[in-house]
Motif scaffolding. Structure first.
Motif, short mmCIF file in Angstrom:
data_model
loop_
_atom_site.label_atom_id
_atom_site.label_comp_id
_atom_site.label_asym_id
_atom_site.label_seq_id
_atom_site.Cartn_x
_atom_site.Cartn_y
_atom_site.Cartn_z
N ALA A 18 0.94 -1.17 -0.08
CA ALA A 18 0.05 0.08 0.09
C ALA A 18 0.99 1.37 -0.03
O ALA A 18 0.56 2.19 -0.69
CB ALA A 18 -0.85 -0.12 1.10
N THR A 19 1.99 1.28 0.84
CA THR A 19 2.82 2.30 1.01
C THR A 19 3.56 2.49 -0.50
O THR A 19 3.64 3.64 -1.21
CB THR A 19 3.95 2.24 2.05
N LEU A 20 4.16 1.37 -1.02
CA LEU A 20 4.61 1.29 -2.52
C LEU A 20 3.90 1.86 -3.39
O LEU A 20 4.34 2.62 -4.35
CB LEU A 20 5.47 0.13 -2.65
N PHE A 21 2.67 1.44 -3.40
CA PHE A 21 1.58 1.98 -4.54
C PHE A 21 1.43 3.59 -4.52
O PHE A 21 1.55 4.24 -5.39
CB PHE A 21 0.39 1.22 -4.14
N LEU A 22 1.27 4.07 -3.18
CA LEU A 22 1.17 5.31 -3.11
C LEU A 22 2.64 6.00 -3.70
O LEU A 22 2.29 7.14 -4.26
CB LEU A 22 0.84 5.81 -1.81
N LEU B 122 4.87 5.17 -5.36
CA LEU B 122 5.10 5.18 -7.00
C LEU B 122 4.03 5.83 -7.90
O LEU B 122 4.22 6.33 -8.77
CB LEU B 122 4.95 3.72 -7.46
N TRP B 123 2.81 5.93 -7.28
CA TRP B 123 1.66 6.72 -7.83
C TRP B 123 2.19 8.24 -7.94
O TRP B 123 1.93 9.05 -8.98
CB TRP B 123 0.28 6.45 -6.90
N LYS B 124 2.68 8.66 -6.86
CA LYS B 124 3.19 10.09 -6.85
C LYS B 124 4.10 10.41 -7.89
O LYS B 124 4.09 11.48 -8.69
CB LYS B 124 3.67 10.44 -5.38
N ARG B 125 5.14 9.42 -8.20
CA ARG B 125 6.20 9.81 -9.05
C ARG B 125 5.40 9.61 -10.58
O ARG B 125 5.70 10.64 -11.38
CB ARG B 125 7.28 8.37 -9.17
N HIS B 126 4.38 8.66 -10.83
CA HIS B 126 3.60 8.46 -11.90
C HIS B 126 2.89 9.75 -12.15
O HIS B 126 2.90 10.07 -13.39
CB HIS B 126 2.72 7.20 -11.87
N ARG B 127 2.33 10.21 -11.32
CA ARG B 127 1.53 11.57 -11.45
C ARG B 127 2.55 12.71 -11.86
O ARG B 127 2.09 13.40 -12.85
CB ARG B 127 0.97 11.79 -10.11
N LYS C 157 -4.75 12.02 0.70
CA LYS C 157 -4.52 11.72 2.25
C LYS C 157 -5.59 10.71 2.54
O LYS C 157 -5.03 9.79 3.55
CB LYS C 157 -5.22 12.90 2.67
N VAL C 158 -6.67 10.46 2.18
CA VAL C 158 -7.56 9.17 2.39
C VAL C 158 -6.95 7.74 2.16
O VAL C 158 -7.03 7.13 3.05
CB VAL C 158 -8.87 9.11 1.58
N LEU C 159 -6.19 7.73 1.11
CA LEU C 159 -5.40 6.35 0.45
C LEU C 159 -4.40 6.37 1.81
O LEU C 159 -4.03 5.15 2.28
CB LEU C 159 -4.92 6.67 -0.70
N GLU C 160 -3.70 7.33 2.18
CA GLU C 160 -2.30 7.25 3.29
C GLU C 160 -3.15 6.91 4.65
O GLU C 160 -2.61 5.82 5.30
CB GLU C 160 -1.79 8.52 3.31
N VAL C 161 -4.10 7.26 4.70
CA VAL C 161 -5.08 6.86 5.94
C VAL C 161 -5.48 5.43 6.09
O VAL C 161 -5.02 4.57 7.22
CB VAL C 161 -6.24 7.84 6.38
N ILE C 162 -5.81 4.87 4.87
CA ILE C 162 -6.19 3.62 4.78
C ILE C 162 -4.76 2.68 4.90
O ILE C 162 -5.06 1.72 5.30
CB ILE C 162 -6.70 3.46 3.23
#
Length: 778
Positions: free
Chosen positions: A275-279, A281-286, A614-619
């Protein structure tokens, strides 16, 4: 910036852009309309509705918006086209703003998506003499609806490249989506595609964990112990429930092992780090894409101010406000709403408590034999129905709470609504799951001292563990929610699209020449006849309606799915696989729906998915806590570990027996009918087996003394190890999450370098413009 006036700056800027692209685009082959406004035909001009319609139209004309009126049946269509001057002002203000100097809309042509976005804001900020705006006029049925038009050529291009089932396993043309639907929609599909791609390793590992449990399906000593047992278990309920054989639940024990084995611990740790890696890597992709789209430094607040000035040069900013009274009221109302949702969860618990014994006492053999499982599944279905009802209630309450808050901007309102709506939905979906995971079978008491709701005993866990109950609950809700929601999402717009095609065909028969014989105006632009215009307007009018919630609903659905995939994944290793399969179809389903079956969404500019990050980070944090508790508290992993190294055959030095031999019997305590307290709970007719033999004792799942029913030392040792494991698990995973977040930077080096070059080029350009201005003064 050193310019005598705005006109001088515009001339210099226009000359500079003339070397590359024109300031404004050449007119399209046929004139497009930015918006279409629809109203019911009113015969009496003195009617209040008619007067308000005319008042609003006059206000639009004052802003130089040209209006084409066409009556059809009982409706009147108003085609709205904004003047070019409006977009010149918009581009100029972007040019001189602090955060949008190199936004995509500053350089190059004004796209239709930009026109729609600007006109949408102006329409909703136009007020008539009564103080009513368009939103209030729509609510009072002065106007029926308003929508922007699909561009036929670009629409067909998106159908060919993206919005078709044959493109199921192809990449998404996010740049084309951005140009047509705006950055906000493009970022949703970019995020959904990235999420789906990263689900592949999670789904693969979940299948491996499932297959690991399947490999020992018939040879596991715990399963064999249940299936070959002769232990008599205590009645599950009062009155007509009788004692039963532990071996009757052989199949249940096998299913439990599929989702409660040694591989579950490793998989839960993996998913928390995933879940952390997904977020990250998503920030880099974005970052790569928003940098390419020139919106990296874009500011939503400043964009709104620019649009206000374009609409009204004399406007004043809406002041920031903060009220402790309002915030306190909102906090109280949110708390009351959460208490209501938790109360509904308790009602579901009562339903299951009542349903199981009632089915056990019934005449149908199947329900008598599988009463607890059937009650669990019926509870899950009822929970799904509750979710559908509460979703509408939650939305209404969230909107009312946002009205009470009186936020400063549309962006702030959207953030506030998102947080409230997600919180309510999260509690609606997960309250029942939290009960099953952490309370089921732990607060029900023991023979002689059962805890009851009214006269009904609370549920008990199966001797093989409670994790299967959680798995059944999750599987039913997840499958129903994804399947039924997708069916309704697609079929309703599809039916409306059929109506649209029939209406268009009727008009095509009336107008055979279409664009071929249309007249040209003085600029040489093709001006379609009224029937051709109406045909296009009706085609869009009959499509399914879209609003500000259309994209929000898609995000909410996927983020809730992300919660299911991560928070209780220890109980359901196949959740990532179900999510992956669903998302592969979801991308095309949403694409087809947006491009072909729904009215065009208003293109919105943004550079992030907003508060959803932020919601995804809380999850992600909740996933660590919940999975640690599921493994440490809900599963039998810790009791099995303690038995293996402290009480089992291997701990006593035996080399002939399996280390887990005798575990099931070790977790059971015995109740004797000779005890007076037990006689209050069990009648003598309940102590007869199927063969008619009366027994004087029975077993139940707990660590209690056979004499006085007090908790044994083994219970306290297991409890201590449970807490130690939860603390260790969460600290280890949190450290791994921090390391993963540190190791993967949010911005790729290439993006940083590109932004550096862009800023340098912009500063050099500003310097050249200043020197030109000085030379002109001289």
């Amino acid at each position: 910036m050193f310019f005598k006036n705005r006109q001088e700056h515009m001339e210099l800027w226009g000359r500079q852009l003339d070397t590359t692209e024109p300031l404004l685009p050449a007119m399209p082959a046929h004139r497009t309309f930015d918006y279409v406004l629809v109203a019911h035909k009113v015969d009496n001009d003195n009617n209040q509705k008619s007067q308000r319609q005319q008042a609003f139209i006059e206000q639009l004309k004052k802003k130089n918006i040209s209006i084409t009126r066409i009556a059809h049946d009982d409706k009147v269509f108003f085609g709205l086209r904004a003047p070019s001057k409006m977009f010149e002002d918009y581009q100029y203000l972007l040019k001189v703003s602090d955060s949008c100097n190199w936004c995509g809309d500053v350089r190059g042509t004004v796209t239709q998506a930009t026109r729609i976005r600007v006109v949408h804001f102006i329409l909703h900020q136009t007020f008539i003499n009564t103080g009513e705006n368009l939103e209030e006029l729509l609510m009072k049925d002065v106007f029926e609806t308003i929508f922007c038009l699909h561009e036929r050529k670009q629409q067909k291009d998106l159908k060919r490249k993206w919005a078709r089932w044959s493109a199921l396993f192809t990449g998404q043309p996010v740049n084309n989506v951005k140009c047509y639907f705006g950055e906000k929609v493009a970022l949703y599909y970019l995020w959904l595609g990235w999420y789906t791609k990263l689900l592949v390793p999670a789904a693969a590992l979940g299948i491996i964990v499932f297959l690991y449990g399947l490999a020992f399906f018939n040879t596991n000593p715990l399963i064999q112990e249940v299936c070959n047992s002769s232990i008599i278990m205590c009645p599950r309920c009062d009155n007509r429930c009788a004692v039963w054989q532990l071996s009757d639940t052989c199949f249940y024990a096998k299913v439990s092992h599929l989702f409660d084995n040694e591989g579950t611990v490793a998989f839960a740790m993996f998913m928390a780090i995933w879940a952390t890696l997904f977020l990250e890597l998503w920030k880099r992709h974005r970052a790569r894409h928003v940098s390419q789209w020139k919106v990296y430094d874009w500011c939503e607040e400043e964009e709104e101010l620019i649009l206000k000035i374009v609409n009204d040069p004399d406007c004043t900013p809406k002041q920031f406000r903060h009220s402790y009274m309002r915030n306190t009221l909102v906090l109280i109302l949110v708390t009351l709403m959460l208490m209501l949702i938790i109360g509904l969860t308790q009602a579901l618990v009562v339903f299951r408590v009542v349903a199981a014994p009632m089915m056990s006492e019934g005449s149908l053999e199947f329900f008598k034999d599988h009463a607890n499982t059937v009650a669990m599944m019926l509870g899950a279905v009822l929970h799904y129905v509750t979710i559908q009802i509460m979703t509408r209630v939650n939305r209404w309450v969230s909107l009312k709470l946002c009205d009470i808050e009186k936020t400063n901007s549309l962006a702030a309102t959207e953030r506030s609504f998102t947080v409230k709506m997600f919180t309510f939905q999260f509690f609606t979906l997960f309250s029942s799951l939290f009960y099953v995971a952490f309370f089921l079978g732990r607060i029900n008491g023991h023979p002689g001292n059962y805890l009851r709701i009214a006269r009904w005993r609370l549920e008990e866990c199966h001797p093989s563990g409670c994790l299967t109950d959680l798995f059944i609950q999750m599987a039913v809700i997840m499958l129903l929610k994804q399947t039924i929601n997708n069916i309704f999402e697609f079929t309703v717009p599809w039916l409306k699209s059929c109506v649209s095609r029939n209406a268009a065909k009727t008009l095509e028969r009336k107008c055979g020449h279409c664009y071929r014989k249309a007249c040209r105006d003085e600029q040489g632009c093709v001006e379609p006849c009224d029937i051709c215009k109406l045909r296009d307007w009706l085609r869009n009018y009959h499509l399914a309606n879209t609003d500000a919630f259309s994209l929000f609903n898609e995000f909410l659905e996927m983020v809730i799915q992300f919660s299911f995939t991560t928070i209780f994944v220890a109980a359901f290793p196949l959740a990532p696989l179900l999510a992956l399969i669903n998302n592969i179809f979801e991308i095309r389903l949403d694409a087809i729906k947006m491009v072909q079956l729904e009215r065009r969404l208003v293109p919105k500019k943004t550079n992030d998915i907003g508060v959803w990050t932020k919601v995804l980070e809380v999850i992600g944090v909740l996933a660590v806590i919940a999975n640690g508790l599921v493994i440490g508290v809900s599963s039998d992993f810790i009791p099995r570990l303690v038995y293996q190294y402290r009480y089992g055959p291997c701990a006593n030095g035996s080399t002939h027996l399996h280390c887990m031999q005798g575990y099931i019997n070790d977790t059971l305590s015995t109740a004797f009918m000779s005890h007076s307290a037990v006689l209050k709970d069990f009648q003598m007719n309940q102590m007869r087996t199927e063969n008619g033999v009366t027994v004087t004792q029975c077993s139940y799942r707990d660590y209690r003394s056979d004499e006085d029913y007090t908790l044994t030392s083994q219970f306290w040792l297991v409890l201590a190890v449970r807490f130690a494991f939860v603390i260790l698990f969460e600290h280890v995973v949190v450290v791994c999450k921090f390391i993963a977040a540190w190791f993967v930077p949010n911005n790729p080096i290439q993006v940083k370098n590109d932004r550096l070059h862009d800023k340098l080029a912009r500063l050099k350009e500003e310097l050249r413009e200043m020197k030109r201005s000085r030379s002109t003064d001289v």
